[in-house]
Structures are given as C-alpha cells and as structure tokens.
Design a protein around this motif. Structure first.
Motif, short mmCIF file in Angstrom:
data_model
loop_
_atom_site.label_atom_id
_atom_site.label_comp_id
_atom_site.label_asym_id
_atom_site.label_seq_id
_atom_site.Cartn_x
_atom_site.Cartn_y
_atom_site.Cartn_z
N GLY A 135 11.74 10.73 -4.52
CA GLY A 135 10.93 10.89 -5.73
C GLY A 135 10.15 12.18 -5.79
O GLY A 135 9.42 12.40 -6.76
N TYR A 136 10.29 13.05 -4.80
CA TYR A 136 9.52 14.29 -4.79
C TYR A 136 10.34 15.51 -5.24
O TYR A 136 9.80 16.61 -5.29
N THR A 137 11.61 15.29 -5.56
CA THR A 137 12.44 16.33 -6.16
C THR A 137 13.10 15.71 -7.39
O THR A 137 13.92 14.80 -7.27
N ALA A 197 0.83 -1.20 0.00
CA ALA A 197 0.00 0.00 0.00
C ALA A 197 0.87 1.25 0.00
O ALA A 197 0.57 2.23 -0.68
N ALA A 198 1.97 1.21 0.77
CA ALA A 198 2.87 2.36 0.81
C ALA A 198 3.49 2.61 -0.55
O ALA A 198 3.60 3.75 -1.01
N ALA A 199 3.90 1.52 -1.23
CA ALA A 199 4.51 1.67 -2.56
C ALA A 199 3.50 2.20 -3.56
O ALA A 199 3.80 3.04 -4.40
N ALA A 200 2.26 1.69 -3.46
CA ALA A 200 1.23 2.10 -4.41
C ALA A 200 0.81 3.54 -4.19
O ALA A 200 0.23 4.16 -5.07
N ALA A 201 1.10 4.09 -2.99
CA ALA A 201 0.65 5.43 -2.66
C ALA A 201 1.45 6.51 -3.38
O ALA A 201 1.01 7.64 -3.45
N TYR A 202 2.65 6.19 -3.88
CA TYR A 202 3.46 7.21 -4.54
C TYR A 202 2.84 7.61 -5.87
O TYR A 202 2.50 6.74 -6.67
N ASP A 245 -1.41 12.11 -15.18
CA ASP A 245 -1.13 10.68 -15.05
C ASP A 245 -0.90 10.27 -13.60
O ASP A 245 -1.37 9.22 -13.15
N LEU A 246 -0.19 11.11 -12.84
CA LEU A 246 0.19 10.76 -11.46
C LEU A 246 -0.86 11.15 -10.44
O LEU A 246 -0.83 10.66 -9.30
N ASP A 291 1.96 10.81 -3.17
CA ASP A 291 0.82 11.23 -2.35
C ASP A 291 0.89 12.71 -1.99
O ASP A 291 0.15 13.19 -1.14
N ARG A 292 1.81 13.44 -2.66
CA ARG A 292 1.90 14.89 -2.49
C ARG A 292 2.56 15.48 -3.74
O ARG A 292 3.05 14.73 -4.59
#
Length: 330
Positions: A92-94, A27-32, A63-64, A34-35
């Motif tokens: 992955g957020y920068t 679930a944590a992996a699939a959440a990316y 898409d994201l 989330d911001r």
C-alpha cells in the motif's frame, strides 16, 4: 499432577492470549499508513494528469495523515510507471495513478507488454473521467458533426484527421466514429495534442478529437470550433456543444479515465482505506469544481470491486475494434 496444572493454566490464559493477538493485529491494520505513500504518475509534470494527481495527493494527505508524494515516471505510454508499481511490494505504499491506456488499451495494443494489469495490478478507485471533443478549425465549412460526416461520405478518403499517435485513445475515438458512421477518413498522427491543434488551426488537417482538458482553452478562446462532445450527456463546461449521440449516433460514447491501482495481492484493508480516502476527495465540491471547469467529469465514487468491473467492461468494449482494425504496436 503437573499435566493437570498446565492444562488449567492454559484454559485460564488462552482467551487472554487470543485477545492480545487479535488486538495486536487490529492495531497493525489500523496503523496504515504509518509512513509516506508514493504515488507514481506515468506522465510528465505540468499536464492535466499531473495536476489532477497532485490535487488528489494533497486531499489524501489530509485524510490519511501521511504525505502522499507524487513521483513522475513517464515513458512507454505509461508502461514504465506501471511496471515499477507492478513489481513493488503490495503493502500500500506504492500506488499507481493509472489511466485507461495503462489498464485497458496497452494490453490490447502491445503483444510484448512489460506488465500484465489483470495479473499484476489491483484496481482501487476511479478518480475522474476525461471526455473528448470533436474539433474543426474556424475556417472549416463544417458547422456540425452531421456536416462533416455528410462531406466524408460524399468524398471518401478526402478528409483527414489528427491523433496523438496510433493506438491512442484519441485515435481510437475516431476509428469508432468511422465504424459508427460508415465514413473513411485519413489518419495523420502527431506527437501530442499541441502540434495537432496547431495543424488544425492552420488548415493542414480537417478534424481532431481531442481531450477536453487539452482543448478547453482553445475552444473557449474561439481558436477552434467544437462540433460535439463524446459523453452521453452534455458537459457543464461546454453546455452549448451537443453530444455525438444528439448529433445522430445514439450508441456512440467515448471517455477515458484516471484511477488508482496497487500491486496485486495488496491487503484488503489497505485497498479499502485508499478507496475511502479517494472517495472523500472526489466528493469534495471544490475538487469537482476545479476539474469539471477544465472539462473533466468527476463521477460518484466506485468501490474497488465496481472499479474492477468497470475496467473489465472497457476491455470488452475496445478489444473488438482494435482486432478489427488490426492495430498492433511494438
């Protein structure tokens, strides 16, 4: 007895505990993501690099399912933005909107670079390729690249050429052409394409290899004469202009590129998700049409591993020329 009861309890519930942990991780992996994602663009707003990055960001947002926010951080030939991303958390957020200068040329040109792309940045996806076009002014006697080369051979050191600065991809493209043809031209660096184009139109210089994205308007407007493009095949945007290879130099091909990179050690699933999202963008017909009309090439998507190999080949290709020409920047 208590020990046997505890053992039975663990045997009964251990599989469920493992399943719960696995489900939580999945679930944590699939959440990316989330911001919002920050896309660092190491160029000023308004240019072709910025326009391309913003068009990509909008498609990736859809898409994201999260905003992809463009953050322009120009300076030091893209090194400022690259350093910022290299030192960010690898979550992955920068994301860096990188170019060939960022990942290939800077490490070869600058002995004291503020970042190491091989150790600190991770290739994610190639977005587009930028060809170049060999240009002369309309008053030039040269109608073909062969004409210019013949004149340069007959008059060594007489003809000069512009670039956007020593060590730039436009400078190196002509250095490679000189190596391929055996001619000697005088280098005149300018602070950007616009002043170099103006000097070419005024007759102050004789030759300029410019990016197609920058030169297309002047070429289509009849202000500058294109002699050849630097891709292996002719460009759909300039179908009447031959390639350098067609002009008699079959091994010559020069392009630069735009792509996405992350801080090193980003999770594999994040790399894969961003790569897939970028792949959806470059497969979009309207995206390709928009930028191919400007002279860019939007090739089929590469995997992250293929993109890494592509960058490695580019480094191997340019390193011998830069060393042979003793081009060093501070």
């Amino acid at each position: 007895m208590l020990g046997r009861q505890l053992s039975r309890f663990l045997r009964q519930w251990a599989p469920f505990a493992m399943l719960a942990l696995f489900s939580a991780a999945a679930a944590a992996a699939a959440a990316y993501p989330d911001r919002p994602i920050r896309l660092v663009v190491p160029y000023t707003p308004g240019g072709i690099s910025d326009v391309l990055a913003r068009a990509l960001a909008e498609r990736m947002r859809k898409d994201l399912g999260q905003p992809v926010i463009v953050d322009n951080k120009p300076g030091a030939n893209t090194a400022l933005g690259a350093r910022l991303v290299a030192s960010a958390e690898p979550d992955g957020y920068t994301v860096l909107f990188a170019t060939g200068a960022t990942a290939v040329l800077n490490p070869l040109l600058y002995p004291k670079l503020s970042y190491n792309p091989e150790k600190e940045l991770q290739p994610v996806a190639r977005i587009a390729v930028t060809p170049m076009v060999m240009l002369v002014g309309n008053s030039s006697p040269h109608r073909t690249l062969r004409d210019l080369v013949a004149d340069a051979k007959a008059n060594p050191g007489k003809l000069n050429y512009a670039s956007t600065g020593t060590g730039s991809s436009l400078h190196l493209a002509v250095e490679l052409l000189q190596s391929a043809t055996g001619v000697s031209l005088v280098h005149v660096p300018y602070n950007g394409s616009a002043p170099a184009q103006a000097a070419l139109m005024a007759g102050d210089i004789q030759f300029f290899a410019d990016s197609t994205g920058s030169a297309m308007g002047l070429v289509r407007g009849g202000k500058l004469r294109p002699l050849a493009v630097t891709t292996r095949e002719r460009l759909p945007a300039l179908p009447e202009v031959p390639t350098v290879a067609e002009s008699g130099y079959p091994d010559y091909e020069v392009t630069t590129w735009f792509g996405l990179m992350l801080p090193r050690n980003a999770p594999a699933d994040v790399v894969s998700r961003l790569n897939a999202s970028a792949g959806h963008a470059v497969a979009d017909r309207s995206f390709r049409d928009q930028f191919e009309a400007l002279g860019l090439v939007v090739p089929p998507a590469l995997t992250a591993a293929e993109f890494n190999t592509y960058i490695g080949r580019e480094r191997e290709r340019w390193a011998p020329l830069i060393r042979a020409k003793h081009i060093v920047l501070e």
